[in-house]
Design a protein around this motif. Structure first.
Motif, PDB file in Angstrom:
ATOM      1  N   ASN A 286     -95.726 -27.720  81.516  1.00 46.03           N
ATOM      2  CA  ASN A 286     -95.339 -29.125  81.380  1.00 46.03           C
ATOM      3  C   ASN A 286     -94.595 -29.456  80.088  1.00 46.03           C
ATOM      4  OD1 ASN A 286     -96.592 -30.735  83.759  1.00 46.03           O
ATOM      5  ND2 ASN A 286     -98.170 -29.255  83.176  1.00 46.03           N
ATOM      6  N   VAL A 287     -94.864 -28.718  79.017  1.00 48.15           N
ATOM      7  CA  VAL A 287     -94.249 -29.079  77.723  1.00 48.15           C
ATOM      8  C   VAL A 287     -93.210 -28.045  77.283  1.00 48.15           C
ATOM      9  CG1 VAL A 287     -94.667 -29.813  75.359  1.00 48.15           C
ATOM     10  CG2 VAL A 287     -96.470 -30.084  77.046  1.00 48.15           C
ATOM     11  N   LYS A 288     -93.597 -26.765  77.314  1.00 52.69           N
ATOM     12  CA  LYS A 288     -92.649 -25.744  76.845  1.00 52.69           C
ATOM     13  C   LYS A 288     -91.388 -25.753  77.710  1.00 52.69           C
ATOM     14  CE  LYS A 288     -92.456 -20.841  75.640  1.00 52.69           C
ATOM     15  NZ  LYS A 288     -93.132 -19.527  75.788  1.00 52.69           N
ATOM     16  N   SER A 289     -91.541 -26.022  79.002  1.00 51.48           N
ATOM     17  CA  SER A 289     -90.386 -26.062  79.907  1.00 51.48           C
ATOM     18  C   SER A 289     -89.390 -27.137  79.464  1.00 51.48           C
ATOM     19  CB  SER A 289     -90.856 -26.336  81.340  1.00 51.48           C
ATOM     20  OG  SER A 289     -91.541 -27.579  81.395  1.00 51.48           O
ATOM     21  N   VAL A 290     -89.892 -28.284  79.031  1.00 51.91           N
ATOM     22  CA  VAL A 290     -89.014 -29.373  78.579  1.00 51.91           C
ATOM     23  C   VAL A 290     -88.272 -28.938  77.309  1.00 51.91           C
ATOM     24  CG1 VAL A 290     -88.949 -31.767  77.748  1.00 51.91           C
ATOM     25  CG2 VAL A 290     -90.524 -31.121  79.595  1.00 51.91           C
ATOM     26  N   PHE A 291     -89.020 -28.326  76.399  1.00 51.70           N
ATOM     27  CA  PHE A 291     -88.428 -27.831  75.140  1.00 51.70           C
ATOM     28  C   PHE A 291     -87.330 -26.797  75.430  1.00 51.70           C
ATOM     29  CE2 PHE A 291     -88.975 -24.190  72.093  1.00 51.70           C
ATOM     30  CZ  PHE A 291     -88.246 -24.730  71.046  1.00 51.70           C
ATOM     31  N   LEU A 292     -87.659 -25.780  76.242  1.00 55.67           N
ATOM     32  CA  LEU A 292     -86.706 -24.683  76.458  1.00 55.67           C
ATOM     33  C   LEU A 292     -85.458 -25.137  77.223  1.00 55.67           C
ATOM     34  CD1 LEU A 292     -89.050 -21.665  77.346  1.00 55.67           C
ATOM     35  CD2 LEU A 292     -87.867 -22.130  75.183  1.00 55.67           C
ATOM     36  N   CYS A 293     -85.657 -25.923  78.283  1.00 56.37           N
ATOM     37  CA  CYS A 293     -84.488 -26.332  79.092  1.00 56.37           C
ATOM     38  C   CYS A 293     -83.597 -27.281  78.308  1.00 56.37           C
ATOM     39  CB  CYS A 293     -84.944 -26.951  80.417  1.00 56.37           C
ATOM     40  SG  CYS A 293     -85.717 -25.733  81.499  1.00 56.37           S
ATOM     41  N   THR A 294     -84.215 -28.158  77.524  1.00 56.92           N
ATOM     42  CA  THR A 294     -83.413 -29.074  76.706  1.00 56.92           C
ATOM     43  C   THR A 294     -82.630 -28.281  75.663  1.00 56.92           C
ATOM     44  OG1 THR A 294     -85.035 -30.810  77.033  1.00 56.92           O
ATOM     45  CG2 THR A 294     -83.519 -31.096  75.184  1.00 56.92           C
ATOM     46  N   LYS A 295     -83.314 -27.328  75.017  1.00 55.43           N
ATOM     47  CA  LYS A 295     -82.650 -26.527  73.990  1.00 55.43           C
ATOM     48  C   LYS A 295     -81.473 -25.743  74.580  1.00 55.43           C
ATOM     49  CE  LYS A 295     -83.928 -23.669  70.128  1.00 55.43           C
ATOM     50  NZ  LYS A 295     -84.735 -22.558  69.697  1.00 55.43           N
ATOM     51  N   ALA A 296     -81.617 -25.310  75.826  1.00 57.16           N
ATOM     52  CA  ALA A 296     -80.547 -24.539  76.460  1.00 57.16           C
ATOM     53  C   ALA A 296     -79.364 -25.422  76.850  1.00 57.16           C
ATOM     54  CB  ALA A 296     -81.102 -23.832  77.707  1.00 57.16           C
ATOM     55  N   VAL A 297     -79.631 -26.657  77.225  1.00 58.76           N
ATOM     56  CA  VAL A 297     -78.590 -27.523  77.793  1.00 58.76           C
ATOM     57  C   VAL A 297     -77.930 -28.425  76.744  1.00 58.76           C
ATOM     58  CG1 VAL A 297     -78.298 -29.541  79.320  1.00 58.76           C
ATOM     59  CG2 VAL A 297     -79.506 -27.494  80.142  1.00 58.76           C
ATOM     60  N   VAL A 298     -78.695 -28.853  75.749  1.00 58.67           N
ATOM     61  CA  VAL A 298     -78.198 -29.929  74.890  1.00 58.67           C
ATOM     62  C   VAL A 298     -76.969 -29.545  74.051  1.00 58.67           C
ATOM     63  CG1 VAL A 298     -79.513 -29.838  72.707  1.00 58.67           C
ATOM     64  CG2 VAL A 298     -79.180 -32.023  73.883  1.00 58.67           C
ATOM     65  N   PRO A 299     -76.766 -28.283  73.657  1.00 62.01           N
ATOM     66  CA  PRO A 299     -75.525 -27.984  72.923  1.00 62.01           C
ATOM     67  C   PRO A 299     -74.270 -28.337  73.735  1.00 62.01           C
ATOM     68  CG  PRO A 299     -77.082 -26.187  72.660  1.00 62.01           C
ATOM     69  CD  PRO A 299     -77.664 -27.104  73.715  1.00 62.01           C
ATOM     70  N   THR A 300     -74.308 -28.131  75.045  1.00 65.86           N
ATOM     71  CA  THR A 300     -73.167 -28.511  75.890  1.00 65.86           C
ATOM     72  C   THR A 300     -72.971 -30.024  75.850  1.00 65.86           C
ATOM     73  OG1 THR A 300     -73.590 -26.634  77.349  1.00 65.86           O
ATOM     74  CG2 THR A 300     -72.278 -28.434  78.261  1.00 65.86           C
ATOM     75  N   MET A 301     -74.052 -30.774  75.940  1.00 64.42           N
ATOM     76  CA  MET A 301     -73.947 -32.243  75.913  1.00 64.42           C
ATOM     77  C   MET A 301     -73.434 -32.726  74.555  1.00 64.42           C
ATOM     78  SD  MET A 301     -77.441 -33.402  77.845  1.00 64.42           S
ATOM     79  CE  MET A 301     -77.570 -33.366  79.635  1.00 64.42           C
ATOM     80  N   LEU A 302     -73.942 -32.117  73.480  1.00 62.56           N
ATOM     81  CA  LEU A 302     -73.514 -32.551  72.144  1.00 62.56           C
ATOM     82  C   LEU A 302     -72.034 -32.245  71.945  1.00 62.56           C
ATOM     83  CD1 LEU A 302     -76.641 -31.488  70.034  1.00 62.56           C
ATOM     84  CD2 LEU A 302     -75.954 -33.822  70.662  1.00 62.56           C
ATOM     85  N   ALA A 303     -71.584 -31.109  72.471  1.00 64.27           N
ATOM     86  CA  ALA A 303     -70.154 -30.772  72.362  1.00 64.27           C
ATOM     87  C   ALA A 303     -69.310 -31.760  73.161  1.00 64.27           C
ATOM     88  CB  ALA A 303     -69.920 -29.344  72.845  1.00 64.27           C
ATOM     89  N   GLN A 304     -69.833 -32.222  74.281  1.00 67.25           N
ATOM     90  CA  GLN A 304     -69.123 -33.226  75.099  1.00 67.25           C
ATOM     91  C   GLN A 304     -69.180 -34.627  74.486  1.00 67.25           C
ATOM     92  OE1 GLN A 304     -70.633 -31.264  79.335  1.00 67.25           O
ATOM     93  NE2 GLN A 304     -71.363 -33.253  78.731  1.00 67.25           N
ATOM     94  N   LYS A 305     -70.128 -34.785  73.526  1.00 66.13           N
ATOM     95  CA  LYS A 305     -70.445 -36.105  72.958  1.00 66.13           C
ATOM     96  C   LYS A 305     -70.942 -37.071  74.023  1.00 66.13           C
ATOM     97  CE  LYS A 305     -67.726 -36.478  68.729  1.00 66.13           C
ATOM     98  NZ  LYS A 305     -67.477 -35.260  68.229  1.00 66.13           N
ATOM     99  N   SER A 306     -71.650 -36.547  75.028  1.00 66.60           N
ATOM    100  CA  SER A 306     -72.301 -37.428  76.012  1.00 66.60           C
ATOM    101  C   SER A 306     -73.303 -36.634  76.833  1.00 66.60           C
ATOM    102  CB  SER A 306     -71.283 -38.088  76.946  1.00 66.60           C
ATOM    103  OG  SER A 306     -70.792 -37.155  77.864  1.00 66.60           O
ATOM    104  N   GLY A 307     -74.350 -37.319  77.248  1.00 64.93           N
ATOM    105  CA  GLY A 307     -75.345 -36.674  78.103  1.00 64.93           C
ATOM    106  C   GLY A 307     -76.571 -37.557  78.226  1.00 64.93           C
ATOM    107  N   SER A 308     -77.341 -37.294  79.274  1.00 66.34           N
ATOM    108  CA  SER A 308     -78.560 -38.068  79.506  1.00 66.34           C
ATOM    109  C   SER A 308     -79.652 -37.128  80.001  1.00 66.34           C
ATOM    110  CB  SER A 308     -78.279 -39.166  80.542  1.00 66.34           C
ATOM    111  OG  SER A 308     -79.476 -39.867  80.818  1.00 66.34           O
TER     112      SER A 308
END
Ligand SMILES: NC(=O)c1ccc[n+]([C@@H]2O[C@H](COP(=O)([O-])OP(=O)(O)OC[C@H]3O[C@@H](n4cnc5c(N)ncnc54)[C@H](O)[C@@H]3O)[C@@H](O)[C@H]2O)c1
Length: 275
Positions: A123-145
């Motif tokens: 329930n918790v580590k999954s949120v941490f790992l998937c967010t960590k994997a995905v968020v660099p793409t969103m930050l590079a795009q300057k958008s994401g939810s």
């Protein structure tokens, strides 16, 4: 964007645990609005079935076998989604649930270390790992939810489910930390569903248990997966562009009180599992 203009054409979403239950309803809700959806689930056959239902609605869709609790698989999920669709706009961290042969029910004194670790990991580590994997793409795009799946148990601990309640409380706090860290370009919110009818919650449930559980629900019924999905789609969409760090309740008006008005912190009918 206003609510009546809601359109996700060109958006790309990942839904973890999208093979059944709430994740499936959310994936199909996003597809209905025009988003391309990656359905990431440990159960590949279930993910493929949902992906084919999403494709029937029009948008492109991808099924991936992913264990959201394993870093390499989360990283691969992000890469394969970008390879397929070119970007990632939405991540729904839905994979989770009460685990173990006893449905995660127990007391602190008889929950095994293994069940504790499994529950926190799923329930918790999954949120941490998937967010960590995905968020660099969103930050590079300057958008994401990002939409995380918490639970009413993270706000009002359910007696007999201390590990799951602690895990969902951690998801709530992690949501707020992430909302601060990834602002201003990436929004992070969570849903806190109450009693929702899904394959998991209907498993092994006796009619008298449901009657008793519903005494705590003012709207006097379980919610549907589609009702939760509509809220996830809203939070994920640009309609919610000014909302971040929010925990949205969807619980039938439940304030977790018994019929006689006392907080329901005891759950005497529920027998702890034999250890
Ligand atoms: N149903 C409810 O009443 C309710 C209430 C509050 C919160 N929630 C939360 O909503 C989420 C979904 O619940 P549900 O009732 O739809 O569950 P469910 O068991 O019906 O479906 C969960 C899906 O996630 C997949 N999954 C499980 N572990 C995974 C992992 N490690 N990696 C990838 N996929 C995985 C399963 O294969 C399944 O397809 C969970 O996080 C749960 O805690 C549910």
């Amino acid at each position: 964007m206003r609510l009546w203009e809601l359109n996700m054409d060109g958006k790309v979403a990942i839904v973890t645990g999208g093979g059944q239950g709430l994740g499936k309803a959310i994936a199909l809700g996003l597809a209905h609005c025009g988003a391309s959806v990656c359905i990431a689930d440990v159960n590949l056959a279930a993910a493929e079935e949902v992906a084919s239902q999403a494709r029937a609605l029009g948008p492109r869709s991808l099924a991936l076998q992913v264990d959201a609790t394993v870093n390499e698989q989360a990283v691969r999920m992000a890469k394969q989604t970008v390879d397929a669709f070119g970007r990632i706009d939405i991540l729904v961290n839905n994979a989770g649930g009460a685990t173990g042969p006893t449905f995660g029910i127990g007391r602190v004194l008889n929950i095994s270390e293994r069940d504790w670790d499994d529950t926190l990991t799923r329930n918790v580590k999954s949120v941490f790992l998937c967010t960590k994997a995905v968020v660099p793409t969103m930050l590079a795009q300057k958008s994401g939810s990002i939409v995380n799946m918490a639970s009413i148990t993270g706000q009002f601990p359910f007696a007999g489910m201390p590990a799951y309640s602690a895990a969902k409380a951690a998801v709530i706090n992690l949501t707020k930390s992430m909302a601060m860290e990834f602002a201003p370009h990436v929004r992070v919110n969570a849903l806190a569903p109450g009693l929702i009818e899904t394959p998991r919650t209907s498993l092994n449930r006796r009619p008298e248990q449901l009657t008793r559980l519903l005494t705590n629900v003012p709207l006097a019924r379980m919610g549907t997966a589609e009702e939760v999905a509509d809220m996830a789609v809203y939070l994920a969409s640009d309609v919610a562009a000014y909302i971040s760090g929010t925990i949205l309740d969807c619980n039938g008006g439940q304030v977790w009180m018994t019929e006689d008005g006392r907080p329901n912190f005891r759950d005497a009918d529920r027998k702890p599992p034999k250890t």
